[in-house]
Scaffold this active site. Structure first.
Site, PDB file in Angstrom:
ATOM      1  N   SER A 231     -11.092  -1.081  -1.125  1.00  0.00           N
ATOM      2  CA  SER A 231      -9.840  -1.016  -0.367  1.00  0.00           C
ATOM      3  C   SER A 231     -10.070  -1.256   1.117  1.00  0.00           C
ATOM      4  CB  SER A 231      -9.223   0.376  -0.491  1.00  0.00           C
ATOM      5  OG  SER A 231      -8.611   0.524  -1.727  1.00  0.00           O
TER       6      SER A 231
ATOM      7  N   HIS B 182      -4.066   6.154   3.168  1.00  0.00           N
ATOM      8  CA  HIS B 182      -4.663   4.899   2.687  1.00  0.00           C
ATOM      9  C   HIS B 182      -3.997   3.673   3.312  1.00  0.00           C
ATOM     10  CE1 HIS B 182      -5.618   1.811  -0.448  1.00  0.00           C
ATOM     11  NE2 HIS B 182      -6.737   2.507  -0.575  1.00  0.00           N
TER      12      HIS B 182
ATOM     13  N   ASP C 190       0.846  -1.195   0.000  1.00  0.00           N
ATOM     14  CA  ASP C 190       0.000   0.000   0.000  1.00  0.00           C
ATOM     15  C   ASP C 190       0.883   1.248   0.000  1.00  0.00           C
ATOM     16  OD1 ASP C 190      -2.276   1.794   0.624  1.00  0.00           O
ATOM     17  OD2 ASP C 190      -3.325  -0.056   1.081  1.00  0.00           O
TER      18      ASP C 190
END
Ligand code: NAG
Ligand code: NAG
Ligand code: NAG
Ligand code: NAG
Ligand code: NAG
Ligand code: NAG
Ligand code: NAG
Length: 776
Positions: free
Chosen positions: A568, A224, A151
């Protein structure tokens, strides 16, 4: 991407400018490493191939980005299409992939409760299935299990990553904590046991990383990666009141005592707005997979996808995951955020768990009260204390003189609102172009007292919540039309926004998220994908303090936790439960874990009806796979549909891909996708009839009698033989055939799929498989 990047280091060595312009990143893939080669021998081996197409030794060396040395045999290099094509013709080369930039599938307090994982919670899974055997305790909260996250890195100071009271680092761990900008070995601990970063591919395209834009280290400046990592394995943090009190409760990862290994592969792109998310490159991801496998992770979570599905041999995630599967590492991937359009699903390889997104049973109720007393349902996580009526306007009626009065006028795009007409009022804006939070920003700029965000007809009734910069609530498309009518009906429209209350056990739930990418699987229409759905709407988890919750430049808020939506956010839920299953059943294969998740997933919502979208439209397995993740039940599935690495390579032969193992020749008869021993079944283009063999392994009780049940797709007859399976020991395997035949003269639409399911039950376990058939 076009091919007009500038590659300064290579200009020096190349004779022609035009030639140089043609250089692109290619991955040359040889499959498995065979024998015991030292790293330098592998490098020499890769170098010899580069040398065979390049002008000089120096040229060959400088064009190399990565030499993959652990389990993946291949290299990434700068090649012209011509050179790439020459290499691809060599016998020992399995494929040559032109690297595609990948985008995140971007678009928790409650999610684990809702999944029945919170201890002693009277939640619906526990209530309805009586299986509250303490999955978390059985799995020792994931102790000893290592999960790798590909990520945007991690914010290591988040409390979620504290190692207080955690056990020691597993002896099997071989990874490292790579130092870099604002990141050193002291940022790793017994929770964050490893961290690495990969940016060769990135820097080839964008030049040296601008260290203001992103951190040249595993540190996450985006949010994220921190969000997904903490969703998988963040510690339990009680009484989190993110953003002023919403989602108040304990924030916890699904497997709070697992160890995390961070692989930063996604980076901020110069000149691109942060709201679009970071970009990840194939060659960087493949290097991360190669390291993660060698480091000794047990599970890999990848919340990265593409808008368009990519064939396996050209898909770095699929290839990396294949090598992981060989080592029995479970790989969970996001299905993508390009729904509700059909055929948008990414990461469809059968050795991957492909995860769709759906809602929780939590709402943040914040209605609008109109001047005529009418109450309009809304939701928000924006804290405010607005307790009176304000004049109400539609954004389309209060634009500056320069903005034409088209549909765009009502969308509160930056600079569109006239402060004279908006100041001190509540303004109704519509979704469409621009981000939701940027619209709030514009309302604030124009001096609005409050802001109502109306869905466009395309958004329907699904409400994503945001922490806006002014008092705000979000409403459905139908509600927005009602407010428009009210504004139209009176000369003095007013409204009040009611501060939000968190409501749990909302019904029906889950609802499929409209953005979740959908099947049918275009890479192989004989493999049903996605596999499963998990919470991915309005998920609260840890955030990077280097990024504001809205990701807007003008937003200077710093938060430790943030709400996000996307597949996600769903993927790490499945990775976490896979980690718990790995802890409970250490010798299950990755296919066995996937099977347990799929056959126990729930296709019904919390009022016992089939799962729908927010508007109440019935959804299909092309949105939710087998159904909603059911952690408790997945630990005890009764039967498993197992598969080995050899099965995958046979299957790849069937897809016309050379065997990466080179251990055997492809069988003469192609293995069609539906012949793989998969826990779901899809047959496309069925002409007459088809018989499919499946084998199940008993992992329930030693003695078991399982009866088959079938709900055939409309217009088809489905027969299972034998219809009863007897087991008298654990680990015993039994096979059966599923015969599918079109029924009579019923008209079938060749561009449609027809859905059904079959299951096995011994009265305790239900082992359910969805089925999708399309006529020829
Ligand atoms: C790591 O960085 C921190 C500051 O972020 C510093 O206090 C610490 O001394 C450094 N540790 C090492 C081992 O360099
Ligand atoms: C690096 O990024 C920052 C922030 O976006 C920008 O202000 C700066 O000009 C960039 N530096 C270079 C050398 O491009
Ligand atoms: C977004 O803007 C483009 C260009 O102005 C326009 O064509 C399109 O219809 C807009 N989309 C929406 C949803 O309003
Ligand atoms: C507002 O009223 C006008 C005239 O009465 C009508 O033509 C229009 O359709 C109305 N708009 C809405 C959104 O109701
Ligand atoms: C897993 O281990 C158990 C007990 O050690 C054994 O009975 C079982 O056969 C093993 N299963 C597999 C698939 O190896
Ligand atoms: C259906 O028939 C077509 C044409 O005869 C053939 O190409 C196709 O493979 C058949 N499909 C199946 C599933 O047997
Ligand atoms: C067949 O299915 C497609 C896709 O759902 C649909 O567009 C088409 O109208 C259907 N045709 C018939 C004859 O029903």
């Amino acid at each position: 991407m076009n091919n007009t990047y500038a590659f300064f280091p290579f200009l020096l060595f190349l004779p022609f400018l035009a030639f140089c312009d043609d250089l692109q990143v290619f991955i040359v893939y040889f499959g498995e490493h065979t024998g015991d080669k030292a790293f330098h021998e592998i490098e020499d081996f890769h170098h010899s191939y580069l040398l065979s197409v390049k002008e000089s030794d120096e040229d060959a060396r400088s064009s190399l980005l990565y030499s993959y040395k652990h389990s993946i045999n291949g290299f990434a290099a700068m090649l012209t299409p011509d050179e790439a094509s020459k290499l691809s013709k060599l016998d020992e080369v399995i494929s040559v992939i032109r690297s595609n930039p990948r985008k995140y599938s971007l678009q928790t307090t409650r999610s684990w409760d809702f999944l029945g994982l919170e201890e002693g919670d009277a939640d619906w899974h526990l209530k309805h299935h009586q299986l509250g055997d303490g999955l978390l305790q059985r799995a020792k909260y994931g102790r000893e299990v290592i999960v790798g996250i590909l990520d945007s890195g991690v914010w290591p100071e988040s409390k979620c990553f504290s190692d207080e009271g955690m056990g020691s680092i597993p002896k099997s761990w071989k990874g490292v904590c790579q130092s870099g900008q604002d990141f050193n070995s002291s940022h790793c601990n017994r929770k964050l046991i490893g961290a690495r970063y990969y940016l060769q591919g990135y820097e080839q395209r964008y030049g040296p990383l601008n260290t203001t834009l992103d951190s040249k280290s595993p540190r996450d400046l985006d949010g994220h990666g921190t969000h997904t990592a903490s969703t998988v394995g963040g510690r339990s943090i009680p009484k989190v009141s993110a953003l002023g009190g919403f989602g108040r409760g304990t924030v916890s990862g699904g497997a709070p005592l697992i160890h995390l290994a961070i692989y930063k592969v996604c980076w901020a792109i110069p000149g691109q707005s942060k709201v679009n998310g970071n970009t990840c490159f194939e060659e960087d991801m493949l290097a991360a997979f190669d390291d993660a496998i060698a480091d000794g992770v047990h599970i890999i979570s990848v919340s990265i996808g593409t808008q368009f599905p990519i064939p396996y041999a050209e898909d770095g995630i699929a290839l990396g995951a294949l090598h992981a599967a060989k080592k029995n590492i479970v790989v969970a991937c996001a299905a993508g955020n390009f729904g509700p359009t059909p055929s948008t699903l990414s990461n469809p390889a059968p050795w991957i768990i492909t995860v769709g997104a759906s809602s929780l049973d939590r709402r943040f109720v914040s209605p609008v009260i109109l001047g005529n007393g009418e109450r309009i349902e809304g939701e928000t996580v924006t804290p405010h204390n607005m307790r009176r009526y304000y004049p109400l306007v539609h954004a389309g009626d209060v634009v500056t003189a320069e903005v034409p009065k088209t549909a765009i006028a009502g969308q509160c795009l930056p600079g569109s609102l006239s402060p004279e007409k908006v100041k001190g009022k509540i303004v109704l804006c519509f979704r469409g172009n621009g981000t939701r939070m940027a619209k709030g920003m514009e309302a604030k700029r124009a001096g609005a007292a409050g802001f109502i965000l109306g869905n466009s007809p395309a958004n329907g009734a699904e409400i994503p919540v945001d922490a806006h910069v002014l008092p705000a609530t979000a409403i459905s498309s139908a509600s927005a039309q009602k407010i428009l009518q009210y504004i139209n009906s009176t000369s003095n429209p007013t409204a009040a926004l009611v501060p939000a209350k968190t409501r749990l056990h909302a019904v029906p739930a889950p609802l499929m998220a409209s953005f979740t990418s959908k099947g049918p699987n275009v890479i192989d229409p004989n493999i049903l994908k996605p596999d499963i759905t998990a919470p991915g709407l309005n998920i609260l988890a840890a955030w990077s303090r280097a990024d504001s919750p809205s990701k807007l430049e003008s937003d200077h808020r710093v938060v430790a936790y943030n709400f996000e939506s996307g597949t996600s956010m769903a993927c790490p839920h499945v990775a976490a439960v896979s980690a718990l299953l790995r802890a409970i059943h250490p010798n299950w294969s990755s296919a066995a874990i996937r099977s347990a998740l799929i056959t126990t997933a729930n296709p019904m919502n919390n009022i016992g009806l089939p799962i729908t979208d927010a508007a109440g439209n019935k959804e299909t397995p092309f949105a939710f796979g087998s159904g909603h993740l059911s952690p408790q039940k997945s630990a005890d599935p009764g039967l498993l549909y197992d598969a080995s690495y050899t099965d995958y390579t046979m299957y790849l032969c069937g897809m016309g891909i050379k065997d990466p193992d080179k251990k055997f020749k492809c069988p003469r008869k192609a293995v069609t996708g539906y012949k793989l021993n998969y826990p779901s079944l899809q047959v496309s283009g069925l002409n007459n009839s088809v018989s499919v063999k499946r084998t199940v392994t008993n992992v329930g009780r030693s003695y078991g009698t399982y009866f088959s049940y079938v709900s055939p797709p409309r217009g088809y007859s489905v027969k299972i033989r034998p219809s009863v399976l007897f087991f008298d020991q654990l680990g015993q395997k039994k096979s059966f055939t599923i015969k599918i035949k079109p029924k009579g003269r019923i008209l079938r639409n060749t561009s449609e799929y027809y859905f059904g399911w079959y299951s096995w039950s011994d009265g305790i376990h239900i082992v359910r498989s969805p089925m999708a058939i399309s006529p020829a």
